[in-house]
Design an enzyme around this catalytic site. Sequence first.
Site, PDB file in Angstrom:
ATOM      1  N   TRP A 129       0.831  -1.212   0.000  1.00  0.00           N
ATOM      2  CA  TRP A 129       0.000   0.000   0.000  1.00  0.00           C
ATOM      3  C   TRP A 129       0.855   1.248   0.000  1.00  0.00           C
ATOM      4  O   TRP A 129       0.504   2.246  -0.633  1.00  0.00           O
ATOM      5  CB  TRP A 129      -1.006  -0.024   1.148  1.00  0.00           C
ATOM      6  CG  TRP A 129      -2.079  -1.043   0.886  1.00  0.00           C
ATOM      7  CD1 TRP A 129      -2.306  -2.196   1.580  1.00  0.00           C
ATOM      8  CD2 TRP A 129      -3.046  -1.031  -0.183  1.00  0.00           C
ATOM      9  NE1 TRP A 129      -3.356  -2.885   1.014  1.00  0.00           N
ATOM     10  CE2 TRP A 129      -3.827  -2.199  -0.062  1.00  0.00           C
ATOM     11  CE3 TRP A 129      -3.320  -0.138  -1.222  1.00  0.00           C
ATOM     12  CZ2 TRP A 129      -4.868  -2.511  -0.950  1.00  0.00           C
ATOM     13  CZ3 TRP A 129      -4.354  -0.436  -2.108  1.00  0.00           C
ATOM     14  CH2 TRP A 129      -5.115  -1.610  -1.964  1.00  0.00           C
ATOM     15  N   ASP A 152      -2.067   6.574   6.209  1.00  0.00           N
ATOM     16  CA  ASP A 152      -3.108   5.720   5.619  1.00  0.00           C
ATOM     17  C   ASP A 152      -3.465   4.661   6.659  1.00  0.00           C
ATOM     18  O   ASP A 152      -2.802   3.648   6.762  1.00  0.00           O
ATOM     19  CB  ASP A 152      -2.586   5.080   4.332  1.00  0.00           C
ATOM     20  CG  ASP A 152      -3.563   4.043   3.758  1.00  0.00           C
ATOM     21  OD1 ASP A 152      -4.662   3.857   4.338  1.00  0.00           O
ATOM     22  OD2 ASP A 152      -3.222   3.420   2.737  1.00  0.00           O
ATOM     23  N   LYS A 182     -12.660  -1.886   6.127  1.00  0.00           N
ATOM     24  CA  LYS A 182     -11.894  -2.811   6.954  1.00  0.00           C
ATOM     25  C   LYS A 182     -12.375  -2.781   8.398  1.00  0.00           C
ATOM     26  O   LYS A 182     -12.924  -3.749   8.873  1.00  0.00           O
ATOM     27  CB  LYS A 182     -10.402  -2.487   6.848  1.00  0.00           C
ATOM     28  CG  LYS A 182      -9.771  -3.144   5.624  1.00  0.00           C
ATOM     29  CD  LYS A 182      -9.249  -2.204   4.613  1.00  0.00           C
ATOM     30  CE  LYS A 182      -8.863  -2.912   3.335  1.00  0.00           C
ATOM     31  NZ  LYS A 182      -8.063  -2.064   2.454  1.00  0.00           N
TER      32      LYS A 182
HETATM   33  C1  LIG Z   1      -7.534  -1.528   1.489  1.00  0.00           C
HETATM   34  C2  LIG Z   1      -6.467  -0.518   1.603  1.00  0.00           C
HETATM   35  C3  LIG Z   1      -6.336   0.535   0.686  1.00  0.00           C
HETATM   36  C4  LIG Z   1      -7.261   0.693  -0.503  1.00  0.00           C
HETATM   37  O1  LIG Z   1      -8.497   1.093  -0.073  1.00  0.00           O
HETATM   38  P1  LIG Z   1      -9.677   1.432  -1.108  1.00  0.00           P
HETATM   39  O2  LIG Z   1     -10.705   2.003  -0.185  1.00  0.00           O
HETATM   40  O3  LIG Z   1     -10.062   0.147  -1.761  1.00  0.00           O
HETATM   41  O4  LIG Z   1      -9.152   2.425  -2.082  1.00  0.00           O
HETATM   42  C5  LIG Z   1      -5.333   1.455   0.871  1.00  0.00           C
HETATM   43  N1  LIG Z   1      -4.492   1.353   1.905  1.00  0.00           N
HETATM   44  C6  LIG Z   1      -4.571   0.352   2.806  1.00  0.00           C
HETATM   45  C7  LIG Z   1      -3.601   0.291   3.937  1.00  0.00           C
HETATM   46  C8  LIG Z   1      -5.556  -0.618   2.662  1.00  0.00           C
HETATM   47  O5  LIG Z   1      -5.644  -1.611   3.570  1.00  0.00           O
END
Ligand SMILES: *Cc1c(COP(=O)(O)O)cnc(C)c1O
Length: 359
Positions: free
Chosen positions: A102, A171, A195
Amino acid sequence: MSRVFNFSAGPAMLPEAVLKQAQQEMLDWQGSGMSVMEMSHRGKEYMSIAEKAKQDFIDVMSIPDTHDVLFLQGGASSQFAMVPLNLLGDKTTADYVNTGAWSKKAIAEAKRFCDVNVVATSEEQKFSTVPAQDSWNLSSDAAYLHYTPNETIGGVEFPFIPDVNIPLVADMSSTIMSRPIDVSKFGVIYAGAQKNIGPAGLTMVIVQKDLIGKASKQAPSMFDYATHANNDSMNNTPPTYAWYLAGLVFAWVKEQGGLTKIAEINERKASKLYGAIDASSFYANPVDVPCRSWMNVPFILADAELDAKFLEEAKKENLTTLKGHRSVGGMRASIYNAMPEAGVDALVAFMQDFEKRNG
Ligand SMILES: *Cc1c(COP(=O)(O)O)cnc(C)c1O
């Protein structure tokens, strides 16, 4: 009907109490005669739902007055672009830490807008660790530092919050609300909801108020934090149902005793699972012990030939979605807040039994 223990990395399990409440309110939300999905986002019923959700999130996360909360769309992936578009100002460089899949995506997107200085990378260690901050090459004029506190695919979590004197951007898609954090240390925190918060389609952004209003002139208005901050996240139609469900989850977290209590449970769940992995020579987790994620636990079997059998038999025990990410292989158990401790206990019992029969 029997519900399974779903170890999916996302979209992931939701608390059963939340789903039941949503079910009960599906056709008629609190005497309104309509489903939340059918409400105008500008009507007084929906406004009350939206405001309560925001306030509960602020309470749960202890978000100070210096920060605003935005309910957006576009996923964490859109934030990969929104962050540079809003925070670069007159600067042309941003610092990024590369700790996995990521991080790499965030870096690739930022390169469309600025020079990216990768301050440290654990790629040579196959992303099994977090480089200590005293080894980082911070640039002298970066607009911000971006990092990924929890790498959902590699199962690597920062055991510290970076200490920098520029805005810190995180993030937190797969770690938000897993434990208390000091929001005041961050310029921007963002997270896709699917998540640890609610259904897909909603993206949470916590942004320091004095960083709002500096977006690049080229930024589409929908990519400008100010557009959303100035309109209570209702510049256009927000993802109303996902926002409502997230609100139910925030209220549920409060009921559990807030993030302090949630963190205790999460730590216990993670230590049970890592404990079982470490106690066996049949299972292994490659991540440096202090950097092991509480939320996403990848593990491999001694013999990859047994992977399919493991998955098939686990499924029969109602333990599902354990297949590891295609880039890593093996297994991955995502154990977010909504995964009951009983789910982890059942997984550990199954793993021990499987090892006995196949080890
Ligand atoms: C799942 C995830 C993403 C992507 O998220 P989307 O909402 O599908 O764009 C980005 N960063 C991390 C750490 C993730 O777990």
